[in-house]
Enzyme design. Sequence first.
Site, PDB file in Angstrom:
ATOM      1  N   HIS A  24       5.878   3.838  -5.155  1.00  0.00           N
ATOM      2  CA  HIS A  24       5.792   2.620  -5.957  1.00  0.00           C
ATOM      3  C   HIS A  24       5.867   2.875  -7.460  1.00  0.00           C
ATOM      4  O   HIS A  24       6.051   1.932  -8.231  1.00  0.00           O
ATOM      5  CB  HIS A  24       4.509   1.860  -5.624  1.00  0.00           C
ATOM      6  CG  HIS A  24       4.511   1.288  -4.242  1.00  0.00           C
ATOM      7  ND1 HIS A  24       5.427   0.359  -3.829  1.00  0.00           N
ATOM      8  CD2 HIS A  24       3.718   1.536  -3.167  1.00  0.00           C
ATOM      9  CE1 HIS A  24       5.197   0.042  -2.563  1.00  0.00           C
ATOM     10  NE2 HIS A  24       4.175   0.744  -2.139  1.00  0.00           N
ATOM     11  N   GLU A  35      -0.370   2.549   7.962  1.00  0.00           N
ATOM     12  CA  GLU A  35      -0.609   1.370   7.127  1.00  0.00           C
ATOM     13  C   GLU A  35       0.045   0.116   7.701  1.00  0.00           C
ATOM     14  O   GLU A  35       0.483  -0.767   6.960  1.00  0.00           O
ATOM     15  CB  GLU A  35      -0.139   1.629   5.690  1.00  0.00           C
ATOM     16  CG  GLU A  35       1.234   2.246   5.573  1.00  0.00           C
ATOM     17  CD  GLU A  35       1.594   2.609   4.154  1.00  0.00           C
ATOM     18  OE1 GLU A  35       0.917   2.160   3.216  1.00  0.00           O
ATOM     19  OE2 GLU A  35       2.585   3.354   3.965  1.00  0.00           O
ATOM     20  N   ASP A  57      -1.241  -2.371   2.535  1.00  0.00           N
ATOM     21  CA  ASP A  57      -0.160  -2.713   3.458  1.00  0.00           C
ATOM     22  C   ASP A  57      -0.702  -3.112   4.822  1.00  0.00           C
ATOM     23  O   ASP A  57      -0.173  -4.032   5.462  1.00  0.00           O
ATOM     24  CB  ASP A  57       0.810  -1.539   3.598  1.00  0.00           C
ATOM     25  CG  ASP A  57       1.826  -1.487   2.470  1.00  0.00           C
ATOM     26  OD1 ASP A  57       2.481  -2.508   2.218  1.00  0.00           O
ATOM     27  OD2 ASP A  57       1.962  -0.428   1.839  1.00  0.00           O
TER      28      ASP A  57
END
Length: 269
Positions: free
Chosen positions: A48, A152, A178
Amino acid sequence: MQLPANPFKAALRRAEPLYGIWAGFATPYAAEIIATTGYDWMLVDGEHAPNTVPTLLGQLQAVAPYATHPVVRAVQGDTVLIKQLLDVGVQTLMVPMVETAEQARELVRAMRYPPHGVRGVGGGLTRATRWDAVPDYIRTAHEQLCLIVQIESPRGVAHAAEIAAVEGVDAVFIGPADLSTGMGHAGDASQGEVQEAIRRTVQATLAAGKACGILAPREEDARRYADWGCRFIAVGIDISLLRQAALANLGRYRATQATDQAAPASRTY
């Protein structure tokens, strides 16, 4: 020269508590600052944060003199990308969104040389071999490499026991944001069914004899997960910490300004 040891992998095997911090600035300068603060490990985020293989290399070089161990998260579990990351010197690799044991086995193969895997041989071109200064690197590299798979998603939770049991998987890391979003709670991991899914994943991981970790910036969450058996916990995010500190600092002056403006004018002449 000898193959550099992986103290993080050794500490996981000793079941030591390890406190980490998320590194999202994607610059060597910021990464080195974090490395001076004493955290056991730092997650250099390639998923990210705006990182590439060259920027990750720069951060690995910047933190190399310090005790804080860099864990690098890949953007995805791509075999070619994993080869590049290992070649620039990543020793501990985290891969996001692992949902099946077969995915985990393919990741293990990506991290190992033939005949046990498919990692390509870079030889003297690679920082990992210290440009061929490490003898027998191909034969011994796997001993100091550490693979962390992220669970996740609801599907990953359902297969947690099988994923954790894969030979070559060293640890499981739970992604609460997530996971909670995938369960319909838009990033709210405090919901009861999300907490139960986290607990089940921790239990399945420990039952397989593997270490379990999680991201928990809130202290009460971190301590609860530690009680459940998580041994490596990211307790802060560098970008969030900077923003919170900046807001708090400004807030003190804004509050003083508001107080001054509200005070009655002095009648002293």
